[in-house]
Design a protein around this motif. Structure first.
Motif, mmCIF file in Angstrom:
data_model
loop_
_atom_site.group_PDB
_atom_site.id
_atom_site.type_symbol
_atom_site.label_atom_id
_atom_site.label_comp_id
_atom_site.label_asym_id
_atom_site.label_seq_id
_atom_site.Cartn_x
_atom_site.Cartn_y
_atom_site.Cartn_z
ATOM 1 N N PRO A 1 -26.155 101.787 133.626
ATOM 2 C CA PRO A 1 -25.399 102.310 132.482
ATOM 3 C C PRO A 1 -24.185 101.473 132.111
ATOM 4 O O PRO A 1 -23.687 101.579 130.983
ATOM 5 C CB PRO A 1 -24.994 103.707 132.954
ATOM 6 N N LYS A 2 -23.695 100.648 133.032
ATOM 7 C CA LYS A 2 -22.562 99.776 132.717
ATOM 8 C C LYS A 2 -22.928 98.711 131.687
ATOM 9 O O LYS A 2 -22.042 98.106 131.072
ATOM 10 C CB LYS A 2 -22.042 99.113 133.990
ATOM 11 N N ASP A 3 -24.241 98.490 131.507
ATOM 12 C CA ASP A 3 -24.691 97.478 130.555
ATOM 13 C C ASP A 3 -24.764 98.004 129.121
ATOM 14 O O ASP A 3 -25.034 97.236 128.193
ATOM 15 C CB ASP A 3 -26.067 96.944 130.958
ATOM 16 N N ILE A 4 -24.540 99.324 128.954
ATOM 17 C CA ILE A 4 -24.569 99.928 127.626
ATOM 18 C C ILE A 4 -23.328 100.790 127.438
ATOM 19 O O ILE A 4 -22.550 100.981 128.377
ATOM 20 C CB ILE A 4 -25.838 100.789 127.424
ATOM 21 N N GLN A 5 -23.133 101.309 126.242
ATOM 22 C CA GLN A 5 -22.056 102.265 125.975
ATOM 23 C C GLN A 5 -22.669 103.658 125.838
ATOM 24 O O GLN A 5 -23.494 103.871 124.958
ATOM 25 C CB GLN A 5 -21.320 101.914 124.684
ATOM 26 N N LYS B 1 -37.019 96.449 121.299
ATOM 27 C CA LYS B 1 -38.348 96.713 121.840
ATOM 28 C C LYS B 1 -38.299 96.995 123.342
ATOM 29 O O LYS B 1 -39.192 97.619 123.894
ATOM 30 C CB LYS B 1 -39.288 95.538 121.560
ATOM 31 N N LYS B 2 -37.250 96.531 123.997
ATOM 32 C CA LYS B 2 -37.061 96.788 125.422
ATOM 33 C C LYS B 2 -35.579 97.052 125.664
ATOM 34 O O LYS B 2 -34.738 96.824 124.792
ATOM 35 C CB LYS B 2 -37.579 95.627 126.266
ATOM 36 N N PHE B 3 -35.267 97.519 126.858
ATOM 37 C CA PHE B 3 -33.888 97.944 127.105
ATOM 38 C C PHE B 3 -32.917 96.775 127.169
ATOM 39 O O PHE B 3 -31.734 96.937 126.866
ATOM 40 C CB PHE B 3 -33.827 98.812 128.367
ATOM 41 N N LYS B 4 -33.385 95.605 127.531
ATOM 42 C CA LYS B 4 -32.503 94.426 127.510
ATOM 43 C C LYS B 4 -31.917 94.221 126.117
ATOM 44 O O LYS B 4 -30.786 93.749 125.963
ATOM 45 C CB LYS B 4 -33.286 93.176 127.935
ATOM 46 N N ASP B 5 -32.696 94.622 125.092
ATOM 47 C CA ASP B 5 -32.230 94.466 123.713
ATOM 48 C C ASP B 5 -31.070 95.396 123.392
ATOM 49 O O ASP B 5 -30.363 95.199 122.398
ATOM 50 C CB ASP B 5 -33.368 94.738 122.731
ATOM 51 N N GLN C 1 -31.506 113.617 144.204
ATOM 52 C CA GLN C 1 -31.225 112.250 144.631
ATOM 53 C C GLN C 1 -30.839 111.373 143.442
ATOM 54 O O GLN C 1 -29.891 110.583 143.523
ATOM 55 C CB GLN C 1 -32.458 111.665 145.344
ATOM 56 N N LEU C 2 -31.539 111.535 142.331
ATOM 57 C CA LEU C 2 -31.199 110.768 141.127
ATOM 58 C C LEU C 2 -29.806 111.142 140.612
ATOM 59 O O LEU C 2 -29.055 110.279 140.140
ATOM 60 C CB LEU C 2 -32.243 111.020 140.041
ATOM 61 N N SER C 3 -29.459 112.425 140.733
ATOM 62 C CA SER C 3 -28.138 112.879 140.277
ATOM 63 C C SER C 3 -27.032 112.355 141.183
ATOM 64 O O SER C 3 -25.933 112.025 140.713
ATOM 65 C CB SER C 3 -28.106 114.413 140.226
ATOM 66 N N ILE C 4 -27.308 112.284 142.465
ATOM 67 C CA ILE C 4 -26.331 111.711 143.405
ATOM 68 C C ILE C 4 -26.112 110.234 143.079
ATOM 69 O O ILE C 4 -24.975 109.746 143.039
ATOM 70 C CB ILE C 4 -26.798 111.909 144.861
ATOM 71 N N GLU C 5 -27.209 109.520 142.822
ATOM 72 C CA GLU C 5 -27.100 108.103 142.461
ATOM 73 C C GLU C 5 -26.335 107.925 141.149
ATOM 74 O O GLU C 5 -25.618 106.930 140.970
ATOM 75 C CB GLU C 5 -28.496 107.498 142.344
ATOM 76 N N ALA C 6 -26.482 108.913 140.253
ATOM 77 C CA ALA C 6 -25.784 108.846 138.967
ATOM 78 C C ALA C 6 -24.320 109.252 139.083
ATOM 79 O O ALA C 6 -23.536 109.041 138.151
ATOM 80 C CB ALA C 6 -26.489 109.743 137.946
ATOM 81 N N LEU D 1 -33.553 102.043 132.370
ATOM 82 C CA LEU D 1 -32.668 100.884 132.522
ATOM 83 C C LEU D 1 -32.977 100.137 133.815
ATOM 84 O O LEU D 1 -33.056 98.900 133.845
ATOM 85 C CB LEU D 1 -31.207 101.330 132.515
ATOM 86 N N ALA D 2 -33.177 100.907 134.890
ATOM 87 C CA ALA D 2 -33.426 100.292 136.199
ATOM 88 C C ALA D 2 -34.706 99.466 136.206
ATOM 89 O O ALA D 2 -34.796 98.457 136.923
ATOM 90 C CB ALA D 2 -33.487 101.377 137.280
ATOM 91 N N GLN D 3 -35.686 99.871 135.416
ATOM 92 C CA GLN D 3 -36.938 99.112 135.351
ATOM 93 C C GLN D 3 -36.715 97.682 134.878
ATOM 94 O O GLN D 3 -37.514 96.791 135.183
ATOM 95 C CB GLN D 3 -37.937 99.808 134.424
ATOM 96 N N GLU D 4 -35.633 97.469 134.125
ATOM 97 C CA GLU D 4 -35.334 96.126 133.629
ATOM 98 C C GLU D 4 -34.085 95.546 134.277
ATOM 99 O O GLU D 4 -33.436 94.655 133.721
ATOM 100 C CB GLU D 4 -35.209 96.159 132.104
#
Length: 344
Positions: free
Chosen positions: A169-173, A135-139, A311-316, A162-165
């Motif tokens: 990306p390291k927290d997922i595969q 139901k949320k990204f933590k799940d 900017q988002l792409s640089i952060e990614a 992901l950032a909202q929670e």
């Protein structure tokens, strides 16, 4: 002024009939004697690219009505971004709908390409199975999530969610996968979720085994992803052709957002073998559930929106450094556009 055939005997090997045929060909207008080849424009069978089949169809209809072939566009279907990128890089095609961050990167690597128009707004979803507990990204911590490409704005959308929670990306595969393969992968439980453009979210949702976890329409209203990109030599060699293509893309966007009847007509066109070759019921599901799942009417080129994407792409980590707007964008065509009438 009239011309007469010579009264002297024709040269050896040529009959009077040959001379008559030659004279008739010479008298034809240049456009009839040697019609220009169509401009091939690459695209993926995704609803973020829907303005392209409409632009091609409208141009063909206008040509037929006017008895002219001065400008012609032809859609060429690709199944993945790597293939369309390679064709555009090597000059196999001179125009395509491309991922905006990918164009930025290509331009920075001195590939002569420019973005000349947007193709859509919104249209990305993050899908999970209906029988899943997510139901949320933590799940989704530790779970496999498919994306089309790390250069896709879908990936940036996933990173935002992901950032909202407080996740990264390291927290997922993360798995890169062609969008057409994603619904089947989710059904087979080869992935736990996927993030992509439509209609590949709607395909699984309509089939009953998937549901949206997040949609750009709710989370990122000014989202842009697929952009009309052309090689710079096409701009130098044939600005009128590029302008006409942009005019038809912009006209297609306005037309698509005018009402349900136009969208239904677009579904029938895009679903055909010449274009997406898809089930029209799936495209219809995208257009109706809800009606602003993908939008097309606002195709302005806004520098601040591209700056945000960069900017988002640089952060990614997909783009290594800031790239000047003028290096990858030519907005002169949008500024000069007169949206073409869509009569299909």
């Amino acid at each position: 002024m009239t011309s007469e055939l010579p009264s002297s005997p024709p040269p050896a090997g040529l009959s009077r009939r040959h001379l008559l045929q030659g004279a008739m060909a010479a008298a034809l207008p240049l456009s009839a004697a040697a019609a220009p080849s169509p401009l091939i424009v690459g695209g993926l069978p995704v609803t973020c690219n829907l303005t392209l089949p409409i632009a091609c169809s409208a141009r063909a209809a206008n040509n037929k009505a006017a008895g002219s072939s001065a400008f012609q566009f032809e859609y060429s279907k690709y199944n993945g971004w790597p293939e369309i990128k390679e064709s555009l890089m090597t000059g196999g095609i001179q125009a395509a709908y491309m991922l905006a961050p990918l164009v930025m990167d290509l331009a920075d690597k001195k590939i002569p390409v420019k973005i000349v128009s947007l193709g859509h707004r919104s249209g990305a979803v993050i899908m999970v199975r209906t029988d899943s507990p997510y139901k949320k990204f933590k799940d989704l911590t530790g779970k496999r999530i498919a994306i089309p490409s790390r250069f896709a704005v879908d990936f940036l959308f996933l990173r935002k969610m992901l950032a909202q929670e407080g996740m990264t990306p390291k927290d997922i595969q993360i798995v890169e996968m062609p969008p057409p393969d994603m619904p089947a992968a989710l059904f087979a439980k080869a992935v736990d979720a996927y993030c992509t453009g439509e209609p590949f979210g709607a395909a699984a949702q309509r089939a009953g085994y998937a549901k949206p976890l997040r949609m750009t329409r709710d989370e990122w209203r000014n989202y842009i992803c697929c952009v009309l990109t052309v090689r710079e030599e096409l701009i130098k060699d044939n600005r009128p052709l590029v302008q006409n293509l942009v005019d038809h893309v912009q006209g297609a966007g306005n037309w698509l957002d005018l009402g349900a009847a136009n969208r239904e007509k677009a579904i029938q066109i895009a679903a055909g073998r010449k274009f997406f070759n898809q089930d029209p019921n799936i495209l219809r599901f995208v257009m109706e559930n809800p009606t602003d799942r993908v939008t097309y009417g606002d195709l302005r080129m806004i520098r601040t929106e591209f700056d945000e994407l960069m900017q988002l792409s640089i952060e990614a980590g997909t783009i290594k450094q800031p790239i000047a707007y003028e290096k990858y964008v030519d907005d002169s065509f949008v500024k000069a556009t007169k949206a073409a009438p869509i009569t299909i």
